[in-house]
Design a protein around this motif. Sequence first.
Motif, mmCIF file in Angstrom:
data_model
loop_
_atom_site.group_PDB
_atom_site.id
_atom_site.type_symbol
_atom_site.label_atom_id
_atom_site.label_comp_id
_atom_site.label_asym_id
_atom_site.label_seq_id
_atom_site.Cartn_x
_atom_site.Cartn_y
_atom_site.Cartn_z
ATOM 1 N N ALA A 187 -17.968 27.127 2.424
ATOM 2 C CA ALA A 187 -17.483 28.596 2.151
ATOM 3 C C ALA A 187 -17.487 29.041 0.749
ATOM 4 O O ALA A 187 -17.778 30.119 0.437
ATOM 5 C CB ALA A 187 -16.038 28.933 2.698
ATOM 6 N N ALA A 188 -17.226 28.122 -0.072
ATOM 7 C CA ALA A 188 -17.260 28.472 -1.636
ATOM 8 C C ALA A 188 -18.757 28.563 -1.949
ATOM 9 O O ALA A 188 -18.925 29.542 -2.789
ATOM 10 C CB ALA A 188 -16.834 27.310 -2.369
ATOM 11 N N ARG A 222 -17.104 31.618 5.088
ATOM 12 C CA ARG A 222 -16.183 32.137 4.035
ATOM 13 C C ARG A 222 -15.239 33.213 4.598
ATOM 14 O O ARG A 222 -14.043 32.979 4.529
ATOM 15 C CB ARG A 222 -16.856 32.704 2.990
ATOM 16 N N THR A 223 -15.891 33.963 5.413
ATOM 17 C CA THR A 223 -14.719 35.266 5.688
ATOM 18 C C THR A 223 -13.873 34.499 6.888
ATOM 19 O O THR A 223 -12.615 34.954 6.736
ATOM 20 C CB THR A 223 -15.547 36.211 6.529
#
Length: 328
Positions: free
Chosen positions: A52-53, A102-103
């Motif tokens: 996600a980062a 990520r969302t």
Amino acid sequence: MTAVQSAPTVPEPRTARGGRGAKLLKALRRAVPANTKARVGLGIIAAYVLVAAVGPWAVQSLMGLSPTDLTPDVLQPPSAAHPLGTTQDGSDVFAQLVVGTRTSLLVGAVAAIISTVLSVAIGLIGGYYGGTVDSVLGAITNAFLVLPGLPLVIVLAGYLQGRGGPYTVALVIGFTGWAWGARSKRVQTLSLRSRDFVLNARLLGESNRRIMAVEVLPNLLPVISATLMMSLVTSILAVSGLEFLGIGDINTTSWGQMLYLAQQRQALMSGAWWWFVPPGVAITVLGAAAGLVNFGIDELTNPRLRGARKQTRRAAAKSRTAGKAAQS
């Protein structure tokens, strides 16, 4: 005769074994629970956080893939150009999965943090003070417990119609899903407030705030961590379910939105399994990781489970020793 003075010896600098890397590794081992299940679960969650980062940047900048670009490669199976195939519009599924990670994680984390903070605050205050404070907070908790959570979230999310983005839905889920966690923390606090260390702190004149923060709250950390993990998974499932029903923000790339578009475009009938299987597997693996962390925390904090693990290890060691003796 003059005595010859020997030059003072300069002590050699001590070299740390392994340098800073070894120290960092030791600190990491101390921070991670000494439990296989917890370590595996935390490792999987850490991998999700890493994706996600840096995943969206790596996919778009290094691999040249976009989750929204339309290409003539329609419904292409996984290949070197598209690792997880393409959608009916020619969009890359792998890019959508990485960006959606990520969302989905951010939305789930926001909802989980809100519900956990509310449950800790209400359960801790009500269980510690008791009396009228506990009665009022208990009535509020019971009112939220009897509310139909999923229908309420569906109605509120449908009324918002994606206004404010997915984080508005996260706020709704967080503010409506704290009651069950508050009950468990209240019960634990009722048990802790009569312990000797809490009574000694009161006799020493410590304030109630300090007693709750220093004496009671650290003993609730296993319950809080388990609640946080379960809230994270349930929040992601709730958000993905709402998006699958078409209530979420259609302009946001997430796991639930991928499942919604795959269902709307009849990916199952078209045989495009690569469209809906990856987000489903991502949600399932994350839920399994949170479950492993919870099981590991239970084994670390529950004396009965710790005793059962020790007995199992002793029995396994005895059986191995007996097997070696029989072979020799």
